[in-house]
Design a protein around this motif. Structure first.
Motif, PDB file in Angstrom:
ATOM      1  N   LYS A  11       1.082  -8.347  18.634  1.00 17.20           N
ATOM      2  CA  LYS A  11       0.214  -7.729  17.511  1.00 17.20           C
ATOM      3  C   LYS A  11       0.996  -6.541  16.989  1.00 17.20           C
ATOM      4  O   LYS A  11       1.999  -5.889  17.672  1.00 17.20           O
ATOM      5  CB  LYS A  11      -0.675  -7.075  18.500  1.00 17.20           C
ATOM      6  N   VAL A  12       0.748  -6.282  15.749  1.00 10.94           N
ATOM      7  CA  VAL A  12       1.621  -5.309  15.076  1.00 10.94           C
ATOM      8  C   VAL A  12       0.769  -4.286  14.017  1.00 10.94           C
ATOM      9  O   VAL A  12      -0.171  -5.023  13.533  1.00 10.94           O
ATOM     10  CB  VAL A  12       2.710  -6.210  13.940  1.00 10.94           C
ATOM     11  N   TYR A  13       1.168  -3.109  14.109  1.00 14.56           N
ATOM     12  CA  TYR A  13       0.471  -2.336  13.498  1.00 14.56           C
ATOM     13  C   TYR A  13       1.341  -2.130  12.176  1.00 14.56           C
ATOM     14  O   TYR A  13       2.430  -1.513  12.113  1.00 14.56           O
ATOM     15  CB  TYR A  13      -0.098  -0.849  14.085  1.00 14.56           C
ATOM     16  N   ILE A  14       0.704  -2.298  11.046  1.00 17.40           N
ATOM     17  CA  ILE A  14       1.533  -2.348   9.739  1.00 17.40           C
ATOM     18  C   ILE A  14       1.463  -0.914   8.881  1.00 17.40           C
ATOM     19  O   ILE A  14       0.221  -0.567   8.527  1.00 17.40           O
ATOM     20  CB  ILE A  14       1.218  -3.566   8.772  1.00 17.40           C
ATOM     21  N   THR A  15       2.683  -0.371   8.638  1.00 18.86           N
ATOM     22  CA  THR A  15       2.248   0.751   7.501  1.00 18.86           C
ATOM     23  C   THR A  15       2.410   0.191   6.339  1.00 18.86           C
ATOM     24  O   THR A  15       3.389  -0.656   5.806  1.00 18.86           O
ATOM     25  CB  THR A  15       3.446   1.894   7.894  1.00 18.86           C
ATOM     26  N   GLY A  16       1.610   0.481   5.281  1.00 26.93           N
ATOM     27  CA  GLY A  16       1.540  -0.250   4.093  1.00 26.93           C
ATOM     28  C   GLY A  16       0.294  -0.520   3.752  1.00 26.93           C
ATOM     29  O   GLY A  16      -0.705  -0.485   4.318  1.00 26.93           O
ATOM     30  N   ASN A  17       0.148  -1.094   2.359  1.00 28.68           N
ATOM     31  CA  ASN A  17      -1.205  -1.199   1.722  1.00 28.68           C
ATOM     32  C   ASN A  17      -1.368  -2.943   1.967  1.00 28.68           C
ATOM     33  O   ASN A  17      -0.862  -3.640   1.295  1.00 28.68           O
ATOM     34  CB  ASN A  17      -1.218  -1.197   0.310  1.00 28.68           C
ATOM     35  N   VAL A  18      -2.212  -3.240   2.765  1.00 26.48           N
ATOM     36  CA  VAL A  18      -2.451  -4.593   3.222  1.00 26.48           C
ATOM     37  C   VAL A  18      -3.612  -4.989   3.352  1.00 26.48           C
ATOM     38  O   VAL A  18      -4.640  -4.251   3.935  1.00 26.48           O
ATOM     39  CB  VAL A  18      -1.828  -5.127   4.473  1.00 26.48           C
ATOM     40  N   ALA A  19      -4.362  -6.137   3.053  1.00 26.20           N
ATOM     41  CA  ALA A  19      -5.650  -6.707   3.125  1.00 26.20           C
ATOM     42  C   ALA A  19      -5.975  -7.677   4.108  1.00 26.20           C
ATOM     43  O   ALA A  19      -5.135  -8.515   4.264  1.00 26.20           O
ATOM     44  CB  ALA A  19      -6.164  -6.969   1.827  1.00 26.20           C
ATOM     45  N   PRO A  20      -6.823  -7.793   4.822  1.00 22.18           N
ATOM     46  CA  PRO A  20      -7.008  -8.776   6.096  1.00 22.18           C
ATOM     47  C   PRO A  20      -6.989 -10.164   5.261  1.00 22.18           C
ATOM     48  O   PRO A  20      -7.659 -10.307   3.949  1.00 22.18           O
ATOM     49  CB  PRO A  20      -8.574  -8.588   6.387  1.00 22.18           C
ATOM     50  N   GLY A  21      -6.604 -11.157   5.746  1.00 22.64           N
ATOM     51  CA  GLY A  21      -6.058 -12.485   5.285  1.00 22.64           C
ATOM     52  C   GLY A  21      -4.889 -12.765   4.543  1.00 22.64           C
ATOM     53  O   GLY A  21      -4.317 -13.699   4.454  1.00 22.64           O
ATOM     54  N   GLU A  22      -4.149 -11.552   4.235  1.00 30.03           N
ATOM     55  CA  GLU A  22      -2.877 -11.753   3.724  1.00 30.03           C
ATOM     56  C   GLU A  22      -1.684 -11.744   4.624  1.00 30.03           C
ATOM     57  O   GLU A  22      -1.784 -11.575   5.893  1.00 30.03           O
ATOM     58  CB  GLU A  22      -2.368 -10.373   3.215  1.00 30.03           C
ATOM     59  N   GLU A  23      -0.705 -12.564   4.289  1.00 27.99           N
ATOM     60  CA  GLU A  23       0.328 -12.992   5.216  1.00 27.99           C
ATOM     61  C   GLU A  23       1.619 -12.174   4.572  1.00 27.99           C
ATOM     62  O   GLU A  23       1.968 -12.381   3.318  1.00 27.99           O
ATOM     63  CB  GLU A  23       0.818 -14.329   5.322  1.00 27.99           C
ATOM     64  N   VAL A  24       2.106 -11.157   5.434  1.00 23.93           N
ATOM     65  CA  VAL A  24       3.117 -10.260   4.670  1.00 23.93           C
ATOM     66  C   VAL A  24       4.509 -10.255   5.576  1.00 23.93           C
ATOM     67  O   VAL A  24       4.450 -10.501   6.860  1.00 23.93           O
ATOM     68  CB  VAL A  24       2.826  -8.939   4.498  1.00 23.93           C
ATOM     69  N   ARG A  25       5.419  -9.886   4.959  1.00 25.64           N
ATOM     70  CA  ARG A  25       6.647  -9.787   5.707  1.00 25.64           C
ATOM     71  C   ARG A  25       6.811  -8.285   6.205  1.00 25.64           C
ATOM     72  O   ARG A  25       6.850  -7.779   5.604  1.00 25.64           O
ATOM     73  CB  ARG A  25       7.784 -10.179   4.737  1.00 25.64           C
ATOM     74  N   GLU A  82       6.638 -12.770   9.797  1.00 25.18           N
ATOM     75  CA  GLU A  82       5.578 -12.982   9.040  1.00 25.18           C
ATOM     76  C   GLU A  82       4.235 -12.403   9.854  1.00 25.18           C
ATOM     77  O   GLU A  82       4.092 -13.041  11.028  1.00 25.18           O
ATOM     78  CB  GLU A  82       5.377 -14.438   8.793  1.00 25.18           C
ATOM     79  N   VAL A  83       3.550 -11.695   9.479  1.00 22.34           N
ATOM     80  CA  VAL A  83       2.453 -11.175   9.819  1.00 22.34           C
ATOM     81  C   VAL A  83       1.108 -11.435   9.048  1.00 22.34           C
ATOM     82  O   VAL A  83       1.009 -11.137   8.078  1.00 22.34           O
ATOM     83  CB  VAL A  83       2.424  -9.681  10.231  1.00 22.34           C
ATOM     84  N   LEU A  84       0.294 -11.984  10.001  1.00 24.67           N
ATOM     85  CA  LEU A  84      -1.097 -12.334   9.190  1.00 24.67           C
ATOM     86  C   LEU A  84      -1.901 -11.174   9.431  1.00 24.67           C
ATOM     87  O   LEU A  84      -2.271 -10.809  10.711  1.00 24.67           O
ATOM     88  CB  LEU A  84      -1.529 -13.760   9.852  1.00 24.67           C
ATOM     89  N   VAL A  85      -2.372 -10.542   8.379  1.00 28.23           N
ATOM     90  CA  VAL A  85      -3.252  -9.262   8.673  1.00 28.23           C
ATOM     91  C   VAL A  85      -4.743  -9.677   9.190  1.00 28.23           C
ATOM     92  O   VAL A  85      -5.201 -10.484   8.350  1.00 28.23           O
ATOM     93  CB  VAL A  85      -3.167  -8.378   7.293  1.00 28.23           C
ATOM     94  N   GLU A  86      -5.159  -9.067  10.269  1.00 29.93           N
ATOM     95  CA  GLU A  86      -6.444  -9.643  10.445  1.00 29.93           C
ATOM     96  C   GLU A  86      -7.492  -8.215  10.405  1.00 29.93           C
ATOM     97  O   GLU A  86      -8.458  -8.852   9.658  1.00 29.93           O
ATOM     98  CB  GLU A  86      -6.465  -9.820  12.174  1.00 29.93           C
ATOM     99  N   ALA A  87      -7.182  -7.058  10.633  1.00 30.50           N
ATOM    100  CA  ALA A  87      -8.217  -6.123  10.200  1.00 30.50           C
ATOM    101  C   ALA A  87      -7.313  -4.560   9.993  1.00 30.50           C
ATOM    102  O   ALA A  87      -6.371  -4.563  10.952  1.00 30.50           O
ATOM    103  CB  ALA A  87      -9.427  -5.922  11.353  1.00 30.50           C
ATOM    104  N   ASP A  88      -7.811  -3.911   9.202  1.00 27.89           N
ATOM    105  CA  ASP A  88      -7.255  -2.503   9.319  1.00 27.89           C
ATOM    106  C   ASP A  88      -5.786  -2.166   9.594  1.00 27.89           C
ATOM    107  O   ASP A  88      -5.274  -1.619  10.664  1.00 27.89           O
ATOM    108  CB  ASP A  88      -8.076  -1.935  10.285  1.00 27.89           C
ATOM    109  N   ASN A  89      -4.773  -2.974   8.813  1.00 23.29           N
ATOM    110  CA  ASN A  89      -3.540  -2.790   8.852  1.00 23.29           C
ATOM    111  C   ASN A  89      -2.967  -3.370  10.314  1.00 23.29           C
ATOM    112  O   ASN A  89      -2.015  -3.239  10.687  1.00 23.29           O
ATOM    113  CB  ASN A  89      -3.019  -1.202   8.908  1.00 23.29           C
TER     114      ASN A  89
END
Ligand code: SF4
Length: 447
Positions: free
Chosen positions: A395-409, A379-386
């Protein structure tokens, strides 16, 4: 999340921070005071009217860099009428008179012990504005960080013999629980979902009858706080009660940074750290038992005066024994005003050699641990800019459409470098299930 209204004619400030995370948060706090006065933060010093340099004195190198910056700022100031230079932090505390003498063009010097007075001092300074009259005040701005910091105490009651902090920051003073909770609520209102509590020895916190464990529980109950971290705890205060709380409160993340400094009892005694190697190892065992799968990181100083080859080998052996997930290795450097400054230093080449050897060992374990992350889902909490963080603080760089504040798998696709890479697996998850999922995942791996 609130969007600050941008006013292009507002007076702007620029902040340069040296040193530790506490300094970063002090900068944030001072920034908030300036924003409350209607100033707007800029990332471009050329368009700023106020340049704030928040200094650090823990290492000579950090202090030297800040002083060279101040030297260069004379020209920056000359380029704009009414420009102000503000110097704050530990080096400002330690060398206030020297700074005012050597850099007479400074407008305000606020030492670390007077940081609570910053709003009043800054107000007086801004009221002295001379040729900035054409600039408007902006509307009150807000911080919009997903992962925010809250300072819970200042100063340090320890006397580690290598450390300048007690003399520049003074004895411990604690913010009240209510003050901390109200700050946490404020950060959440501005968009934070993760709160990191900060203090030099954060777990020595006390206020009335409340201790650190009580504070952790209280912060976790603030509505909207989904993750809680703290930095940096001291091993002496890592009590059973704190460990139980860390394990029991779902919002507290599975990542603990616990500075050890040395694996040799002789060195720990010389450093006046107030624990032994055996006590430290016991705490780590308890933490791992209470929170399987937690990541553990540390700080180590190599080349402390009098460190023998045997002492150094004991530090290496401790790294092997604990197998930290990552760590920060520092070369000892004497700081004037500390008890250890009177001791004879080891030859620089030897310190350098030990530093390299220690780094290589720490990195080996860090890499091994990281490589096991490849293919796993977190589970990754998006902080900024993917960019986001796992609960275990990778720290994880995420490929995909995510917005800061989202928690994504996120499924980790590349774990070669300290910043991992990953792809979104199946959208958002409900956070509440995490602790259970994590436990069963760990059990499945037989840990
Ligand atoms: S605990 Fe020791 S190292 Fe940490 S701030 Fe206090 S004196 Fe410095």
């Amino acid at each position: 999340m609130h969007t600050p209204v941008y006013n292009p004619r507002a007076m702007k400030f620029y902040v340069r921070t040296y040193g530790c995370q506490m300094n970063v948060e002090d900068s944030n706090e001072m920034g908030r005071h300036l924003k409350a006065k209607g100033l707007v933060e800029t990332q471009n010093p050329d368009e700023a009217s106020v340049f704030l340099v928040n200094t650090c004195t823990v290492r000579q190198h950090a202090e030297d860099r800040a002083f060279s910056e101040l030297g260069r700022l004379k020209r920056w100031k000359a380029k704009g009428p009414g420009r102000k230079i503000v110097v704050t932090g530990c080096a400002a505390e330690r060398t206030k008179e020297y700074l005012e003498d050597r850099f007479p063009f400074l407008d305000l010097v606020v030492g670390a012990k007077s940081i609570e007075d910053f709003p009043r001092m800054a107000e007086r300074l801004l009221d002295r504005r001379d040729t900035d009259e054409e600039l408007d005040y902006a509307v009150r701005a807000v911080d919009d960080k997903v992962a925010a910091f809250v300072t819970i105490m200042r100063g340090c009651n320890y006397s580690c013999t290598y450390c300048i902090v007690p003399s520049v920051r003074g004895r411990e003073i604690y913010h009240s629980v209510e003050q901390i909770l109200s700050e946490a609520r404020e950060r959440v209102r501005e968009g934070a979902r993760e709160i990191t509590l900060l203090g030099q020895t954060v777990n020595s916190y006390r206020s009335g009858t409340a201790r650190f464990a009580d504070l952790l529980k209280a912060v976790a109950t603030v509505e909207g706080v989904e993750r809680v971290r703290f930095m940096s705890p001291h091993p002496y205060y890592m009590t059973d009660r704190v460990i139980e709380t860390v394990a029991a409160v779902p919002q507290i993340c599975e990542s603990i940074h616990l500075p050890v400094q040395s694996g040799s009892n002789t060195m720990l005694k010389q450093m006046m750290r107030n624990y032994t190697r055996e006590q430290y190892v016991l705490i780590i065992e308890k933490l791992r038992k209470a929170m399987p799968g937690t990541t553990l990181s540390t700080d180590i100083i190599v080349g402390f005066p009098g460190e023998t080859d045997r002492d150094f080998r004991e530090t290496l052996a401790l790294i092997e024994e604990i197998q930290f997930d990552w760590g920060f290795i520092f070369k000892y450097s004497a700081r004037d005003g500390t008890p250890a400054a009177n001791l004879e230093c080891l030859p620089q080449e030897l310190i350098e050699e030990r530093h390299q050897e220690c780094l290589a060992l720490m990195d080996r374990f860090a890499q091994e641990k990281r490589s096991r992350m490849a293919g796993a889902t977190h589970e990754v909490l998006v902080e900024a800019d993917n960019m986001g963080r796992t609960r275990t603080n990778y720290k994880v760089y995420i490929t995909g459409n995510v917005a800061p504040g989202e928690e994504v798998r996120v499924r980790i696709t590349n774990a070669q470098r300290p910043t991992l890479e990953g792809v979104i697996e199946d959208g958002n998850i409900t956070f509440e299930n995490f602790r259970e999922e994590s436990r069963s995942a760990c059990t499945n791996r037989g840990q």
